[in-house]
Design a protein around this motif. Structure first.
Motif, PDB file in Angstrom:
ATOM      1  N   GLY A  18     -17.503  10.973  -8.303  1.00 56.71           N
ATOM      2  CA  GLY A  18     -18.342  10.836  -9.497  1.00 56.71           C
ATOM      3  C   GLY A  18     -19.293   9.661  -9.402  1.00 56.71           C
ATOM      4  N   ARG A  19     -18.791   8.544  -8.940  1.00 54.65           N
ATOM      5  CA  ARG A  19     -19.635   7.349  -8.798  1.00 54.65           C
ATOM      6  C   ARG A  19     -20.735   7.588  -7.773  1.00 54.65           C
ATOM      7  N   LEU A  20     -20.352   8.154  -6.636  1.00 57.29           N
ATOM      8  CA  LEU A  20     -21.339   8.402  -5.586  1.00 57.29           C
ATOM      9  C   LEU A  20     -22.386   9.420  -6.034  1.00 57.29           C
ATOM     10  N   GLN A  21     -21.965  10.465  -6.743  1.00 60.65           N
ATOM     11  CA  GLN A  21     -22.924  11.454  -7.226  1.00 60.65           C
ATOM     12  C   GLN A  21     -23.900  10.826  -8.218  1.00 60.65           C
ATOM     13  N   SER A  22     -23.384   9.960  -9.073  1.00 62.70           N
ATOM     14  CA  SER A  22     -24.256   9.277 -10.028  1.00 62.70           C
ATOM     15  C   SER A  22     -25.276   8.404  -9.299  1.00 62.70           C
ATOM     16  N   ALA A  33     -29.368   2.672  -2.768  1.00 61.89           N
ATOM     17  CA  ALA A  33     -28.092   3.106  -3.349  1.00 61.89           C
ATOM     18  C   ALA A  33     -27.975   4.622  -3.270  1.00 61.89           C
ATOM     19  N   ALA A  34     -29.063   5.321  -3.593  1.00 65.68           N
ATOM     20  CA  ALA A  34     -29.046   6.780  -3.563  1.00 65.68           C
ATOM     21  C   ALA A  34     -28.830   7.300  -2.138  1.00 65.68           C
ATOM     22  N   GLN A  84     -26.617  -4.186 -14.502  1.00 68.94           N
ATOM     23  CA  GLN A  84     -25.913  -3.925 -15.755  1.00 68.94           C
ATOM     24  C   GLN A  84     -26.289  -2.569 -16.336  1.00 68.94           C
ATOM     25  N   SER A  85     -27.464  -2.043 -15.997  1.00 74.90           N
ATOM     26  CA  SER A  85     -27.893  -0.775 -16.559  1.00 74.90           C
ATOM     27  C   SER A  85     -27.134   0.408 -15.969  1.00 74.90           C
ATOM     28  N   ASN A  86     -26.512   0.236 -14.835  1.00 74.63           N
ATOM     29  CA  ASN A  86     -25.782   1.329 -14.209  1.00 74.63           C
ATOM     30  C   ASN A  86     -24.291   1.098 -14.414  1.00 74.63           C
ATOM     31  N   PRO A  87     -23.628   1.923 -15.238  1.00 75.35           N
ATOM     32  CA  PRO A  87     -22.219   1.677 -15.537  1.00 75.35           C
ATOM     33  C   PRO A  87     -21.328   1.751 -14.308  1.00 75.35           C
ATOM     34  N   TYR A  88     -21.728   2.479 -13.292  1.00 73.82           N
ATOM     35  CA  TYR A  88     -20.877   2.566 -12.119  1.00 73.82           C
ATOM     36  C   TYR A  88     -20.976   1.310 -11.256  1.00 73.82           C
ATOM     37  N   LEU A  89     -22.050   0.563 -11.389  1.00 73.77           N
ATOM     38  CA  LEU A  89     -22.208  -0.639 -10.592  1.00 73.77           C
ATOM     39  C   LEU A  89     -21.854  -1.892 -11.372  1.00 73.77           C
ATOM     40  N   GLY A  90     -22.340  -1.996 -12.577  1.00 74.86           N
ATOM     41  CA  GLY A  90     -22.137  -3.214 -13.345  1.00 74.86           C
ATOM     42  C   GLY A  90     -20.980  -3.136 -14.312  1.00 74.86           C
ATOM     43  N   GLY A  91     -20.531  -1.966 -14.613  1.00 71.81           N
ATOM     44  CA  GLY A  91     -19.452  -1.800 -15.565  1.00 71.81           C
ATOM     45  C   GLY A  91     -19.999  -1.554 -16.957  1.00 71.81           C
ATOM     46  N   ARG A  92     -19.193  -0.905 -17.772  1.00 71.43           N
ATOM     47  CA  ARG A  92     -19.595  -0.637 -19.140  1.00 71.43           C
ATOM     48  C   ARG A  92     -19.474  -1.909 -19.972  1.00 71.43           C
TER      49      ARG A  92
END
Length: 170
Positions: A18-22, A33-34, A84-92
């Protein structure tokens, strides 16, 4: 017959997929990253480094590099900056954890090596880092603790305050 050096198995968890697909869906042109995420996803489905390289227009060495780094270091090996804008990288974003002066002093004392059992020292450091506004992911990477464990300790502290740290040791 298989040619070339043998590669370490690359197996992904559902969460990692899921993280990688995002990350792979990043619309920014030239997103590293993509690209790195897509390399890992393609390798995980069994494509050879050569096939992945051809498909993505990169060298086989590039595929091998990111595949090997992910196998050993998982997401930290991909060298993706935290945003911070990407929840998979910065966390919610989390509910703000505000410490009283008394709590901060007590946690700082407990965070000193040798002042308490190692688990209590670690949990105190985790709570202090949370109060500084760092995400569970950032703290987990720094202290080599599972991210969900950081979240559990943080939630326990929010619910029980200082008693939550010591009660959770038993």
């Amino acid at each position: 017959m298989r040619q070339g050096r043998p590669k370490a198995d690359l197996t992904l968890t559902v969460d990692e997929i899921g993280r990688l697909q995002s990350l792979a869906l990043d619309p920014a042109p030239g997103s590293q990253a993509a690209l790195r995420s897509q390399i890992i996803l393609d390798c995980a489905v069994g494509l050879t480094n050569r096939d992945v390289a051809r498909r993505l227009g990169v060298s086989e060495g590039t595929v091998g590099k990111w595949r090997a780094r992910f196998v050993v270091h998982r997401f930290t090996g991909l060298d993706i900056p935290v945003h911070q804008s990407n929840p998979y990288l910065g966390g919610r974003p989390k509910a703000e954890l505000v410490l009283t002066d008394h709590e901060r002093q007590a946690l700082e004392r407990l965070a000193q090596p040798g002042s308490a059992p190692d688990q209590l020292v670690l949990r105190s450091r985790v709570i202090l880092a949370s109060a500084e506004g760092r995400t569970n992911r950032q703290i987990a990477l720094e202290y080599a603790v599972a991210e969900h464990t950081i979240g559990r300790w943080r939630a326990r502290f929010l619910k029980n305050r200082s008693e939550g740290i010591e009660a959770s040791l038993g």
